[in-house]
Design a protein around this motif. Sequence first.
Motif, PDB file in Angstrom:
ATOM      1  N   ASP A   1     -18.689  -3.760 -12.911  1.00 12.37           N
ATOM      2  CA  ASP A   1     -17.321  -4.118 -13.447  1.00 12.37           C
ATOM      3  C   ASP A   1     -16.410  -3.984 -12.054  1.00 12.37           C
ATOM      4  O   ASP A   1     -15.850  -3.076 -11.495  1.00 12.37           O
ATOM      5  N   HIS A   2     -16.159  -5.277 -11.540  1.00 16.05           N
ATOM      6  CA  HIS A   2     -15.582  -5.394 -10.398  1.00 16.05           C
ATOM      7  C   HIS A   2     -14.155  -4.904 -10.436  1.00 16.05           C
ATOM      8  O   HIS A   2     -13.674  -4.697  -9.228  1.00 16.05           O
ATOM      9  N   ARG A   3     -13.359  -4.941 -11.356  1.00 13.83           N
ATOM     10  CA  ARG A   3     -11.995  -4.622 -11.398  1.00 13.83           C
ATOM     11  C   ARG A   3     -12.056  -2.888 -11.270  1.00 13.83           C
ATOM     12  O   ARG A   3     -11.076  -2.306 -10.443  1.00 13.83           O
ATOM     13  N   SER A   4     -12.986  -2.220 -11.934  1.00 14.30           N
ATOM     14  CA  SER A   4     -13.026  -0.896 -11.679  1.00 14.30           C
ATOM     15  C   SER A   4     -13.286  -0.178 -10.167  1.00 14.30           C
ATOM     16  O   SER A   4     -13.027   0.448  -9.544  1.00 14.30           O
TER      17      SER A   4
ATOM     18  N   ALA B   1     -12.691  -2.316  -7.565  1.00 13.56           N
ATOM     19  CA  ALA B   1     -11.513  -2.522  -6.721  1.00 13.56           C
ATOM     20  C   ALA B   1     -10.548  -1.153  -6.943  1.00 13.56           C
ATOM     21  O   ALA B   1      -9.859  -0.877  -5.913  1.00 13.56           O
ATOM     22  N   MET B   2     -10.439  -0.786  -8.086  1.00 13.21           N
ATOM     23  CA  MET B   2      -9.528   0.095  -8.405  1.00 13.21           C
ATOM     24  C   MET B   2     -10.075   1.569  -7.619  1.00 13.21           C
ATOM     25  O   MET B   2      -8.977   2.247  -7.153  1.00 13.21           O
TER      26      MET B   2
ATOM     27  N   VAL C   1      -7.699  -0.142  -4.051  1.00 11.98           N
ATOM     28  CA  VAL C   1      -6.446   0.032  -4.597  1.00 11.98           C
ATOM     29  C   VAL C   1      -5.757   1.338  -3.407  1.00 11.98           C
ATOM     30  O   VAL C   1      -4.451   1.348  -3.090  1.00 11.98           O
TER      31      VAL C   1
ATOM     32  N   ILE D   1     -10.656   6.115 -14.656  1.00 18.49           N
ATOM     33  CA  ILE D   1     -11.732   5.333 -14.675  1.00 18.49           C
ATOM     34  C   ILE D   1     -12.894   6.298 -15.742  1.00 18.49           C
ATOM     35  O   ILE D   1     -13.219   5.706 -16.530  1.00 18.49           O
TER      36      ILE D   1
ATOM     37  N   THR E   1     -13.931   4.757 -19.321  1.00 16.06           N
ATOM     38  CA  THR E   1     -15.428   4.407 -19.449  1.00 16.06           C
ATOM     39  C   THR E   1     -16.205   5.265 -20.654  1.00 16.06           C
ATOM     40  O   THR E   1     -16.968   4.644 -21.383  1.00 16.06           O
TER      41      THR E   1
END
Length: 274
Positions: A43-46, A48-49, A53, A97, A101
Amino acid sequence: MHVTGGGVSVRHPAQHRSREHHRLSPRAYLATTGRILRQLAADHRSVAMILVVPSLIITLMYFMFVDAPQRPGAPSPFNNACLIMLGVFPLIVMFLITSITMQRERVSGTLERILTTPLRRLDLLAAYGTAFSIAAAAQATLACAISFWLLGLDTAGSPALVFAIAIINAVLGVGLGLLCSAFARTEFQAVQFMPVVIAPQLLLCGIIVPRAVMPDWLQWISNALPASYALEALQQVGAHPELTATAARDIAIVIGFAVVAMALAAATLRRRTP
């Protein structure tokens, strides 16, 4: 069990399982931890977060404060703000997260299928806690490295203590996220728990108004919230070269809150059928 001709001792499998119910199975624990980490990495967005971020926002804050006036002998405004962010970000990000999840696992039926296997709740809880704590450690490592060695964050105490408190805050966020996910029916509802669980802690921990000048009843509420002790511990590390008794007490309290949150989260890991 008695049969004709004598007695035969039978060790009932249910009794055997009950004796081992509270024992951690290393193989199941490691396999589940690996599965959660692989899912998280995909999960690349997670990712990155979690990793990018917080560091980007801390960097933005550095440029906001770089030309701010500073009183002689007083800590720089960036130092104060950065310490707060290093304590707040792990709590917020890991809460979001983890709760999302875990709720996704519940809604998809993955959690229910897992709980019908020999995998015990202790193995599952330990695996989730470990996997997200590893992610939290990666977040804290990157954020602290950028803050201390690239942006010039300076504390009287050891950077290792700041790093340790950031990880403890993240583990607290994991425990609270696991717990709150049990009371949500959708991922959107899981996100809605953030204003209920996290926002009051941020408002009352002393970031906006010092706790000492709050009304007595608000101070009582603040004293019951873990973020108040996490922020105080970071402020102690920022101001004192050695670990003070207050900081040690605050760290122990935050760890206690994290353990209680994990224990309560374990009670929510039960088989559910829609």
